[in-house]
Scaffold this motif. Structure first.
Motif, PDB file in Angstrom:
ATOM      1  N   ILE A 175       0.870  -1.171   0.000  1.00 48.99           N
ATOM      2  CA  ILE A 175       0.000   0.000   0.000  1.00 48.99           C
ATOM      3  C   ILE A 175       0.906   1.219   0.000  1.00 48.99           C
ATOM      4  CG2 ILE A 175      -1.714   1.319   1.288  1.00 48.99           C
ATOM      5  CD1 ILE A 175      -2.689  -1.359   2.427  1.00 48.99           C
ATOM      6  N   SER A 176       0.707   2.087  -0.954  1.00 44.10           N
ATOM      7  CA  SER A 176       1.546   3.266  -1.092  1.00 44.10           C
ATOM      8  C   SER A 176       1.357   4.213   0.089  1.00 44.10           C
ATOM      9  CB  SER A 176       1.193   3.986  -2.400  1.00 44.10           C
ATOM     10  OG  SER A 176       1.929   5.176  -2.492  1.00 44.10           O
ATOM     11  N   GLN A 177       2.456   4.665   0.626  1.00 43.66           N
ATOM     12  CA  GLN A 177       2.435   5.627   1.726  1.00 43.66           C
ATOM     13  C   GLN A 177       3.152   6.877   1.244  1.00 43.66           C
ATOM     14  OE1 GLN A 177       0.943   5.157   4.595  1.00 43.66           O
ATOM     15  NE2 GLN A 177       1.681   6.881   5.753  1.00 43.66           N
ATOM     16  N   PRO A 178       2.451   8.002   1.155  1.00 38.41           N
ATOM     17  CA  PRO A 178       3.129   9.214   0.714  1.00 38.41           C
ATOM     18  C   PRO A 178       4.159   9.672   1.741  1.00 38.41           C
ATOM     19  CG  PRO A 178       0.942   9.732   1.514  1.00 38.41           C
ATOM     20  CD  PRO A 178       1.066   8.243   1.511  1.00 38.41           C
ATOM     21  N   ARG A 179       5.155  10.381   1.288  1.00 36.97           N
ATOM     22  CA  ARG A 179       6.189  10.876   2.201  1.00 36.97           C
ATOM     23  C   ARG A 179       5.633  11.940   3.137  1.00 36.97           C
ATOM     24  NH1 ARG A 179      11.785  12.415   0.020  1.00 36.97           N
ATOM     25  NH2 ARG A 179      12.207  12.053   2.212  1.00 36.97           N
ATOM     26  N   ASP A 196       2.268  18.770  -7.029  1.00 34.79           N
ATOM     27  CA  ASP A 196       0.808  18.623  -7.041  1.00 34.79           C
ATOM     28  C   ASP A 196       0.320  18.254  -5.640  1.00 34.79           C
ATOM     29  OD1 ASP A 196      -1.864  18.078  -7.484  1.00 34.79           O
ATOM     30  OD2 ASP A 196      -1.506  16.541  -9.015  1.00 34.79           O
ATOM     31  N   LEU A 197      -0.261  19.220  -4.952  1.00 30.29           N
ATOM     32  CA  LEU A 197      -0.773  18.992  -3.597  1.00 30.29           C
ATOM     33  C   LEU A 197      -1.983  18.058  -3.572  1.00 30.29           C
ATOM     34  CD1 LEU A 197      -0.446  22.605  -2.221  1.00 30.29           C
ATOM     35  CD2 LEU A 197       0.729  20.588  -1.322  1.00 30.29           C
ATOM     36  N   ASP A 198      -2.572  17.797  -4.714  1.00 27.33           N
ATOM     37  CA  ASP A 198      -3.738  16.913  -4.798  1.00 27.33           C
ATOM     38  C   ASP A 198      -3.369  15.478  -5.151  1.00 27.33           C
ATOM     39  OD1 ASP A 198      -5.638  18.931  -4.187  1.00 27.33           O
ATOM     40  OD2 ASP A 198      -5.483  19.676  -6.242  1.00 27.33           O
ATOM     41  N   ASP A 199      -2.089  15.197  -5.314  1.00 29.00           N
ATOM     42  CA  ASP A 199      -1.641  13.849  -5.662  1.00 29.00           C
ATOM     43  C   ASP A 199      -1.496  13.030  -4.383  1.00 29.00           C
ATOM     44  OD1 ASP A 199      -0.392  11.517  -6.454  1.00 29.00           O
ATOM     45  OD2 ASP A 199       1.160  12.522  -7.627  1.00 29.00           O
ATOM     46  N   VAL A 228      -5.226  14.456   6.035  1.00 28.24           N
ATOM     47  CA  VAL A 228      -6.076  13.746   6.984  1.00 28.24           C
ATOM     48  C   VAL A 228      -6.956  14.766   7.696  1.00 28.24           C
ATOM     49  CG1 VAL A 228      -6.102  12.251   9.019  1.00 28.24           C
ATOM     50  CG2 VAL A 228      -4.273  12.011   7.321  1.00 28.24           C
ATOM     51  N   GLY A 229      -8.265  14.518   7.722  1.00 35.80           N
ATOM     52  CA  GLY A 229      -9.160  15.434   8.432  1.00 35.80           C
ATOM     53  C   GLY A 229      -9.437  16.712   7.677  1.00 35.80           C
ATOM     54  N   GLY A 230      -9.402  16.641   6.374  1.00 37.82           N
ATOM     55  CA  GLY A 230      -9.660  17.813   5.538  1.00 37.82           C
ATOM     56  C   GLY A 230      -8.663  17.863   4.398  1.00 37.82           C
ATOM     57  N   ASP A 231      -8.893  18.779   3.488  1.00 41.35           N
ATOM     58  CA  ASP A 231      -8.005  18.906   2.334  1.00 41.35           C
ATOM     59  C   ASP A 231      -7.071  20.099   2.504  1.00 41.35           C
ATOM     60  OD1 ASP A 231      -9.596  21.134   1.869  1.00 41.35           O
ATOM     61  OD2 ASP A 231     -10.604  20.277   0.121  1.00 41.35           O
ATOM     62  N   LYS A 232      -6.445  20.498   1.417  1.00 37.40           N
ATOM     63  CA  LYS A 232      -5.477  21.598   1.480  1.00 37.40           C
ATOM     64  C   LYS A 232      -6.122  22.941   1.805  1.00 37.40           C
ATOM     65  CE  LYS A 232      -5.683  22.317  -3.485  1.00 37.40           C
ATOM     66  NZ  LYS A 232      -5.006  22.111  -4.747  1.00 37.40           N
ATOM     67  N   PHE A 233      -7.451  23.013   1.744  1.00 38.65           N
ATOM     68  CA  PHE A 233      -8.158  24.249   2.061  1.00 38.65           C
ATOM     69  C   PHE A 233      -8.688  24.270   3.498  1.00 38.65           C
ATOM     70  CE2 PHE A 233      -8.795  23.666  -2.568  1.00 38.65           C
ATOM     71  CZ  PHE A 233      -8.038  24.746  -2.995  1.00 38.65           C
ATOM     72  N   THR A 234      -8.484  23.201   4.262  1.00 39.94           N
ATOM     73  CA  THR A 234      -9.036  23.090   5.615  1.00 39.94           C
ATOM     74  C   THR A 234      -7.991  23.530   6.636  1.00 39.94           C
ATOM     75  OG1 THR A 234     -10.339  21.195   4.879  1.00 39.94           O
ATOM     76  CG2 THR A 234     -10.140  21.515   7.254  1.00 39.94           C
ATOM     77  N   TRP A 235      -8.207  24.729   7.194  1.00 37.01           N
ATOM     78  CA  TRP A 235      -7.241  25.281   8.163  1.00 37.01           C
ATOM     79  C   TRP A 235      -7.919  25.819   9.406  1.00 37.01           C
ATOM     80  CZ3 TRP A 235      -2.419  23.901   7.584  1.00 37.01           C
ATOM     81  CH2 TRP A 235      -2.021  23.461   6.329  1.00 37.01           C
ATOM     82  N   HIS A 236      -9.215  25.564   9.567  1.00 38.61           N
ATOM     83  CA  HIS A 236      -9.956  26.011  10.745  1.00 38.61           C
ATOM     84  C   HIS A 236     -10.796  24.861  11.272  1.00 38.61           C
ATOM     85  CE1 HIS A 236      -8.815  30.166  10.180  1.00 38.61           C
ATOM     86  NE2 HIS A 236      -9.070  30.025   8.889  1.00 38.61           N
ATOM     87  N   LEU A 237     -11.025  24.826  12.580  1.00 40.90           N
ATOM     88  CA  LEU A 237     -11.887  23.820  13.173  1.00 40.90           C
ATOM     89  C   LEU A 237     -13.320  24.071  12.735  1.00 40.90           C
ATOM     90  CD1 LEU A 237     -10.408  23.761  16.768  1.00 40.90           C
ATOM     91  CD2 LEU A 237     -10.276  21.933  15.077  1.00 40.90           C
ATOM     92  N   HIS A 238     -14.084  23.008  12.567  1.00 39.90           N
ATOM     93  CA  HIS A 238     -15.497  23.154  12.161  1.00 39.90           C
ATOM     94  C   HIS A 238     -16.385  23.002  13.354  1.00 39.90           C
ATOM     95  CE1 HIS A 238     -14.571  23.253   7.937  1.00 39.90           C
ATOM     96  NE2 HIS A 238     -13.711  22.261   8.140  1.00 39.90           N
TER      97      HIS A 238
END
Length: 78
Positions: free
Chosen positions: A9-13, A58-61, A68-78
């Motif tokens: 299983i591929s594990q990103p760095r 590519d931040l989406d690769d 984990v727990g959101g994407d590159k646009f998630t920087w605040h608690l919900h």
């Protein structure tokens, strides 16, 4: 014809974990399983990776970065 699933299983760095409370909120960043920073923005992720010799094209690769727990646009608690 049946396919044989790969046991590898591929594990990103780079792993960017969920948002943590703080002023401002931050995320924990790991490279190769080692905590390397607490970025507060996506720019911080790129700068930290570059400082450690990793260029991210590519931040989406998901082979490069796992968010984990959101994407590159998630920087605040919900």
């Amino acid at each position: 014809m049946t396919e044989i699933a790969s046991p590898h299983i591929s594990q990103p760095r780079i792993m960017v974990l969920g948002v943590q409370p703080g002023t401002p909120p931050f995320r924990i960043m790991e490279i190769d399983g080692v905590v390397v920073g607490m970025p507060r923005t996506v720019t911080d992720v790129l700068e930290t990776a570059a400082a450690l010799g990793i260029t991210v094209h590519d931040l989406d690769d998901p082979e490069v970065v796992r968010w984990v727990g959101g994407d590159k646009f998630t920087w605040h608690l919900h």
